[in-house]
Design an enzyme around this catalytic site. Structure first.
Site: not given
Length: 252
Positions: A7, A9, A16, A53, A77
């Site tokens: 993965d 992030d 984050e 989100r 975004h």
């Protein structure tokens, strides 16, 4: 153990805080009075994907207009992505302990690696092109990201895409994740996973994980204690092989 799947992030780097700052800066630039606190953002991380989100939050604070917010969400975004890339490019955000060392070790051993993330391709490139070099993609047999599949974690789609590219079954790999959504995605694809939580995910449930560690460790930044099956206070290929074999033995 025939491949490693990472993965991005939270796993390769603790991203984050940078993502949250970029979201808030994008909201301000778009003329919105939103500001996501650490507490709120931690809750919002349960929703995978930046656009998703934003849409989820919009529905919670302004359900009347949220249904018509598609173009605005795309614009926000795009702004957020631009800001985030500027924040992390050039090595401004370091990789977590042990990541670069383990990737180098796997590459030197000829062990295939893949990336399975739900973040955008440009975000991945901005994060990795400095610590791993501009040709970082050559280190990976497959790079599966937000453009690879439509369904995001906890759906297993991005992991299934990585397995397809690797031409391997899930049980022949080990995944590295940091969140419950990521673990659920890996588990659904049949891949045993090692979890290295961040401050945002440390309270998640990881009962299905192969192992939960604070980080992968390095000689200069070792784990607090040696993990059974590891010769050192850091994760290397030899330890991963032992843990993986133990998992298969228990499963059989």
């Amino acid at each position: 153990m025939q491949a490693l799947i990472f993965d991005v992030d939270g796993t390769l780097a603790d991203t984050e805080s940078a993502h949250r700052a970029a979201f808030n800066a994008a909201f301000a630039e778009a003329g919105l009075d939103w500001n996501w606190s650490e507490t709120l953002y931690t809750r919002l991380l349960d929703v995978a994907g930046g656009k998703e989100r934003i849409a989820h939050y919009w529905r919670s604070v302004d359900p009347l207009h949220a249904a018509k917010s598609g173009e605005t969400i795309n614009r926000i975004h795009a702004i957020k992505t631009r800001i985030y890339e500027a924040q992390v490019s050039g090595g401004r955000l370091p990789l977590r302990p042990g990541i670069e060392r383990l990737i180098t070790e796997a590459a030197e051993a000829g062990l295939p690696m893949a990336i399975a993330t739900t973040t955008t391709p440009s975000n991945v490139d901005a994060l990795l092109r400095e610590p791993l070099g501009r040709n970082w993609r050559r280190l990976f047999a497959a790079v599966c990201d937000a453009g690879t599949t439509q369904r995001k974690k906890p759906a297993p789609d991005v992991y299934l895409a990585a397995l397809h590219a690797l031409r391997l079954p899930g049980y022949a790999c080990i995944a590295f994740e940091d969140s419950a959504n990521g673990l659920a995605a890996a588990s659904a694809a049949g891949i045993p996973a090692i979890i290295t939580p961040t401050a945002c995910t440390v309270l998640h449930s990881f009962s299905d994980a192969l192992l939960v560690l604070p980080h992968l460790g390095d000689p200069a930044h070792p784990l607090e204690r040696r993990i059974p099956g590891a010769e050192h206070r850091w994760v290397d290929l030899a330890a991963l092989t032992r843990w993986h074999e133990g998992t298969l033995f228990e499963a059989s």
